[in-house]
Design an enzyme around this catalytic site. Sequence first.
Site, short mmCIF file in Angstrom:
data_model
loop_
_atom_site.label_atom_id
_atom_site.label_comp_id
_atom_site.label_asym_id
_atom_site.label_seq_id
_atom_site.Cartn_x
_atom_site.Cartn_y
_atom_site.Cartn_z
N ASP A 78 20.69 97.98 69.08
CA ASP A 78 21.89 97.36 69.65
C ASP A 78 22.69 96.68 68.55
O ASP A 78 22.17 96.46 67.45
CB ASP A 78 21.52 96.35 70.77
CG ASP A 78 20.37 95.44 70.39
OD1 ASP A 78 20.10 95.26 69.18
OD2 ASP A 78 19.72 94.89 71.29
N ASN A 107 15.39 87.07 79.92
CA ASN A 107 15.87 87.53 81.22
C ASN A 107 15.38 88.94 81.55
O ASN A 107 15.88 89.57 82.48
CB ASN A 107 17.41 87.49 81.27
CG ASN A 107 18.05 88.42 80.26
OD1 ASN A 107 17.36 89.09 79.49
ND2 ASN A 107 19.37 88.48 80.25
N HIS A 118 15.63 91.61 79.57
CA HIS A 118 16.38 92.73 79.00
C HIS A 118 15.59 93.47 77.93
O HIS A 118 14.70 92.90 77.30
CB HIS A 118 17.76 92.29 78.48
CG HIS A 118 17.75 91.47 77.21
ND1 HIS A 118 18.82 90.67 76.85
CD2 HIS A 118 16.84 91.32 76.22
CE1 HIS A 118 18.55 90.09 75.69
NE2 HIS A 118 17.37 90.46 75.30
N GLU A 169 21.28 94.20 80.01
CA GLU A 169 21.17 92.95 80.76
C GLU A 169 20.95 93.24 82.25
O GLU A 169 21.39 94.28 82.76
CB GLU A 169 22.48 92.15 80.61
CG GLU A 169 22.86 91.84 79.16
CD GLU A 169 22.04 90.71 78.55
OE1 GLU A 169 20.80 90.72 78.69
OE2 GLU A 169 22.63 89.83 77.93
P1 PGA Z 1 13.22 87.65 70.32
O1 PGA Z 1 14.32 88.44 71.16
O2 PGA Z 1 12.33 88.68 69.71
O3 PGA Z 1 14.01 86.89 69.29
O4 PGA Z 1 12.48 86.76 71.28
C1 PGA Z 1 13.94 89.39 72.09
C2 PGA Z 1 15.16 89.82 72.88
O5 PGA Z 1 15.97 88.96 73.29
O6 PGA Z 1 15.31 91.02 73.14
#
Ligand code: PGA
Length: 241
Positions: free
Chosen positions: A69, A138, A140, A145
């Site tokens: 992404d 959340n 995702h 999302e």
């Molecule tokens: P993080 O992010 O590895 O920094 O916890 C994961 C995400 O939000 O996809």
Amino acid sequence: MTLELVQVEDVDAIAREAADIIADTMGSQPDALVLAATGDTPMGTYAELVRLGTTGEFDSSRMRIAQLDEYLGIRLDDPRSLFGWLDRALLEPLGIGHDRVIRFDVQAPDAVRSARDYDACIQRGGGIDLAVLGLGLNGHLGFNEPPSDARSPTRVIDLSPDTLASNAAYWGDRPVPTRAITAGMALILAARRVLLLVSGGHKAEVVGRLRHSAPDPQLPASALDAHPRATLIADRAALNA
Ligand code: PGA
């Protein structure tokens, strides 16, 4: 939930476990195309891969990478660029040239077209062999999302307030970009193997939901339930164990 679970002690153990699986994949398929997340969680895994590369236990000379992404509305050289983060953590230390990387062209005037071009490149490249993912608070995957279901395409997306708040931790005083392009759920789910890396007590609530939920677009990662070869590698804190 039928997602395979590998429980390990801590984030260092996640890194060792995941890096071993990635190195094994590369051993049997040296030109594998790996979909690689940024975020805090996979950084130890990338550092471990770099270490394995240095000691000769892992050969990245033909490894191909696709970014998962990217933010929209920032310049390529912006310090918040997710590609820049991936470059510093993985590509540059492993000597993976940008000619072996599929990335989003976020400076193109037509972002919808960039999303389409990215998908076309992945298809031409034979599809994703291994996806290395983190899990959002959340639920995702990438920036899919909620609500996102298993068919969600690669697309431009407005980031949710939850994601903006979590991502703020990465960038200090700089504002978090509010729009992004993400590999779609359909592309992620078509990967031949998926590793979902989750660490820390702050993820325990979402991991609990994930392990007890039927596929639910409000929890995008729950679509992995239908994947034939997806593994959740989580530490004790994330599993509340
Ligand atoms: P993080 O992010 O590895 O920094 O916890 C994961 C995400 O939000 O996809």
